[in-house]
Design a protein around this motif. Structure first.
Motif, PDB file in Angstrom:
ATOM      1  N   GLY A 167       0.805  -1.214   0.000  1.00  0.00           N
ATOM      2  CA  GLY A 167       0.000   0.000   0.000  1.00  0.00           C
ATOM      3  C   GLY A 167       0.836   1.261   0.000  1.00  0.00           C
ATOM      4  O   GLY A 167       0.610   2.193   0.768  1.00  0.00           O
ATOM      5  N   ASN A 306      -6.932  -6.128 -10.425  1.00  0.00           N
ATOM      6  CA  ASN A 306      -6.509  -5.455  -9.206  1.00  0.00           C
ATOM      7  C   ASN A 306      -6.281  -6.463  -8.092  1.00  0.00           C
ATOM      8  O   ASN A 306      -7.019  -7.445  -7.969  1.00  0.00           O
ATOM      9  N   ASP A 309      -7.980  -6.814  -1.563  1.00  0.00           N
ATOM     10  CA  ASP A 309      -7.730  -6.186  -0.274  1.00  0.00           C
ATOM     11  C   ASP A 309      -7.586  -7.269   0.784  1.00  0.00           C
ATOM     12  O   ASP A 309      -7.943  -8.426   0.581  1.00  0.00           O
ATOM     13  N   TRP A 310      -7.039  -6.868   1.928  1.00  0.00           N
ATOM     14  CA  TRP A 310      -6.875  -7.817   3.030  1.00  0.00           C
ATOM     15  C   TRP A 310      -7.939  -7.556   4.100  1.00  0.00           C
ATOM     16  O   TRP A 310      -8.194  -6.422   4.445  1.00  0.00           O
ATOM     17  N   SER A 323      -4.973 -12.474  -5.356  1.00  0.00           N
ATOM     18  CA  SER A 323      -3.709 -11.847  -4.992  1.00  0.00           C
ATOM     19  C   SER A 323      -2.546 -12.749  -5.394  1.00  0.00           C
ATOM     20  O   SER A 323      -2.248 -13.729  -4.722  1.00  0.00           O
ATOM     21  N   THR A 342      -1.626 -14.164  -0.673  1.00  0.00           N
ATOM     22  CA  THR A 342      -2.328 -14.203   0.616  1.00  0.00           C
ATOM     23  C   THR A 342      -1.842 -15.337   1.497  1.00  0.00           C
ATOM     24  O   THR A 342      -2.395 -15.566   2.571  1.00  0.00           O
TER      25      THR A 342
END
Length: 660
Positions: A167, A306, A309-310, A323, A342
């Motif tokens: 990020g 894309n 998110d986690w 991911s 992940t």
């Protein structure tokens, strides 16, 4: 994000203490800019460090007036890979006002070698300098304790903040914009462009670029290779005849026909015979793709380009983000995916179209137990032994199993922890691997691409014993017996009868091991023109190289163009050679073109010369191979410029020599 817990306290320095005191640590975007003299000066690089992807050693002092980013990374780290696109976006946005420098502080022994770091630079298309910080000198100076960690340095050379983990783009974008605005107001921003001589500018290209995984259709003698850095899948026979190319070679996420589809560094491939379908983990698109080999059509099953998110939750494939999916295997109606990003195994249900986590909790480690609570560490290769999933847990240097039973467990065959690795034959727990990326199952054994040990290892899962199967451990491209063979970061394996095919990733070739004779050879490709860029002659990606000016006499009728190949290489007669010659204004030489599959060292081209001056433009595609190993081939797409003057007393022949 990886932390070096054993180094955490000892590496904390006054730099971090100062950052914490002024509130810049970790939250770059929320931190105000420090006042002049308030922030600590950035420690300078040790003068004895080796620099890569540049033609000279660098100092922070020479970048005064520019914003500087230091990226502390190690090339096997998935989190480090994830921030490379963020850094590229920042480089593009801020141009000459920003300088990014990679500080490579290796985790694994293999990652300390400069040659391997250069391969990683090429593999990830990194366009900024990198310093080999193998002894952690810069790491300690900045008090780093995790990969990746990114530092921000202002135009006065002071540290204004840092962030560990992923990020990076948004907080650094905001901070850099504020820094540039503040220092521009003082007239202290240096926008003069800085050019670094990048590694890719002088490396020859190869028909395959970092091939990662292999799948084989035994019935029709087709082999599918993920040609990772060319963003495509190559279809060839097991004897090396190129049959088809899937993907146009550019980076992107686009469905469609073979020539229209786009991938982004695809890795895993699995061939499903009954449906004549190839499934692909499109790693840097964070997507799962399917290829209908009958209709010749590519379709996206899951992912939108894309990163998830986690924590990733899973759901309908079309709306679920993945991911860094790295490899896959089909069992029944499910595609099981090694989801490196992940630290989990996932599955995609071909009936329900759902993509969901299967094994691995919310963390990175080597911990056995129930499927949902066991901890994995960057799974990067996966296979099926008829009962269990077998996967390479690369960051734990382990080989592990995951049961397919509803109440199943994850169990470890080889591997003892994140920082326990090596090159040791023997039984568990003393045996050691180093960052394995590929697995295959045949008979009673598991075969492992022990990537960072440059070997193929064989494991007996019943006794948990590891033996070296192929390779000396030294990185090379040496054919011969299993004991004398050389590999360089092998990543994928596939059996076809008595032959084991190996994606020898950092050698950019496919190797073939004959299990009967226990010998290895390099696959020689034919029909190679299918693998060359669509626009070879005059491609804008090729930089113009200006050669020495030449003077010739009026009436000169011949251009003698000669090529001096690198020592130990020869022309590849199985690939095209192309040459085009034009003058800038048409006054000195008329256009000439030459195309042949049999290139001679010297080519004579008729010309028509007149008094005057011009710039002779030469566009060239030359293919050549290693004389000792014809499977190792290269090509060069070149644009040359030669200033030519026609006057009395000049040479009677226009002679031009090019050396790749």
């Amino acid at each position: 994000m990886w932390r070096t817990g054993q180094l955490r306290n000892s590496m904390r320095t006054m730099v971090i203490a100062c950052l914490l005191a002024i509130g810049f640590a970790h939250s770059i975007s929320a931190s105000p800019l420090g006042q002049a003299g308030q922030n600590p000066m950035a420690p300078e690089f040790n003068p004895n460090l080796e620099w890569l992807n540049t033609d000279r050693p660098l100092t922070l002092k020479e970048f005064k007036g520019k914003v500087v980013i230091l990226d502390f990374w190690t090339y096997g780290c998935i989190n480090c890979m994830h921030i490379i696109p963020d850094l590229k976006k920042l480089e593009r946005k801020y141009g000459s006002s920003l300088v990014v420098i990679g500080v490579h502080s290796a985790k694994f022994a293999n990652e300390k070698e400069s040659g391997n770091i250069l391969n990683a630079i090429l593999q990830h298309d990194i366009e900024h300098p990198v310093v080999n910080d193998k002894d952690f000198l810069t790491w300690r100076a900045y008090g780093v304790d995790a990969w990746p960690t990114v530092f921000l340095i202002d135009p006065d050379g002071r540290v204004v903040g840092y962030k560990s983990g992923e990020g990076v783009y948004e907080p650094f974008d905001a901070a850099i914009a504020k820094l540039i605005a503040a220092f521009e107001a003082k007239g202290k921003i240096n926008k003069k462009p800085v050019h670094f001589v990048l590694e890719k500018e002088h490396r020859p290209k190869s028909p395959l670029s970092y091939p990662s995984k292999i799948a084989i259709d035994v019935k029709t003698d087709r082999m599918f290779v993920s040609d990772m850095n060319h963003n495509r899948i190559v279809v060839m026979s097991t004897s090396g005849t190129v049959q088809d190319v899937i993907g146009d070679g550019s980076t992107g996420l686009k469905d469609g026909g073979y020539s229209d589809a786009k991938f982004s560094r695809p890795r895993g491939v699995y061939f499903d015979g009954p449906t004549n379908t190839l499934y692909v983990t499109d790693t840097e698109n964070h997507a799962l793709r399917s290829i209908d080999l009958t209709a010749k059509k590519v379709t996206t099953l899951a992912g939108d380009g894309n990163q998830a998110d986690w924590p990733p939750m899973g759901g309908p494939g079309k709306t679920t983000r993945l991911s860094s999916p790295w490899d896959l295997v089909k069992v029944g109606d499910r595609l099981y995916i090694a989801m490196a990003g992940t630290h989990q195994l996932w599955y995609y249900d071909l009936k329900t179209k759902q993509a969901l986590p299967y094994a691995g909790g919310r963390g990175e480690n080597l911990v056995d137990g129930p499927l949902t609570s066991a901890l994995l560490a960057q799974p990067s290769g996966i296979a099926y032994d008829g009962t269990n999933l077998i996967f390479a847990d690369s960051e734990a240097s382990g080989i592990r199993t995951a049961s397919l039973a509803a109440d199943g467990e994850v169990k470890t065959i080889i591997g003892v922890g994140l920082f326990e690795f090596g090159d040791v034959d023997g039984k568990y727990p003393s045996a050691r691997l180093q960052h394995p990326l590929g697995v295959a199952v045949k008979g009673d054994f598991i075969y492992v691409a022990d990537t960072y040990n440059n070997k193929i290892r064989r494991i007996d899962p019943k006794t948990k014993e590891v033996t070296t199967y192929i390779g000396t451990g030294k990185p090379s491209l040496a054919d011969g017996t299993a004991k004398s063979a050389g590999l360089r970061e092998p990543a994928g394996l596939a059996f076809d009868g008595d032959k084991l095919f190996i994606a020898d990733m950092s050698n950019n070739v496919i190797r073939v091991f004959d299990t009967k004779t226990s010998t290895i050879s390099t696959l020689v490709l034919s029909n190679i023109e299918k693998l060359l860029p669509k626009q070879t002659v005059g491609a804008p990606l090729s930089p113009v190289r200006t050669l020495k000016a030449v003077e010739i006499a009026p009436g000169t009728k011949t251009l003698e163009f000669s090529i001096t190949l690198p020592k130990g290489t020869k022309f590849n007669k199985a690939a095209p050679f192309m040459l085009k010659v034009t003058s800038a204004n048409g006054e000195v030489v008329t256009m000439a073109a030459f195309t042949s599959k049999t290139a001679a060292p010297t080519i004579s081209i008729p010309i028509d010369s007149k008094l005057g001056k011009t710039d002779l433009k030469i566009e060239l595609m030359v293919n050549y191979c290693n004389t000792g190993n014809e499977g190792l081939c290269f090509f060069k797409d070149v644009r040359l410029e030669v200033p030519v003057t026609v006057k009395g007393g000049g040479s009677a022949t226009l002679a031009v020599n090019y050396a790749p």
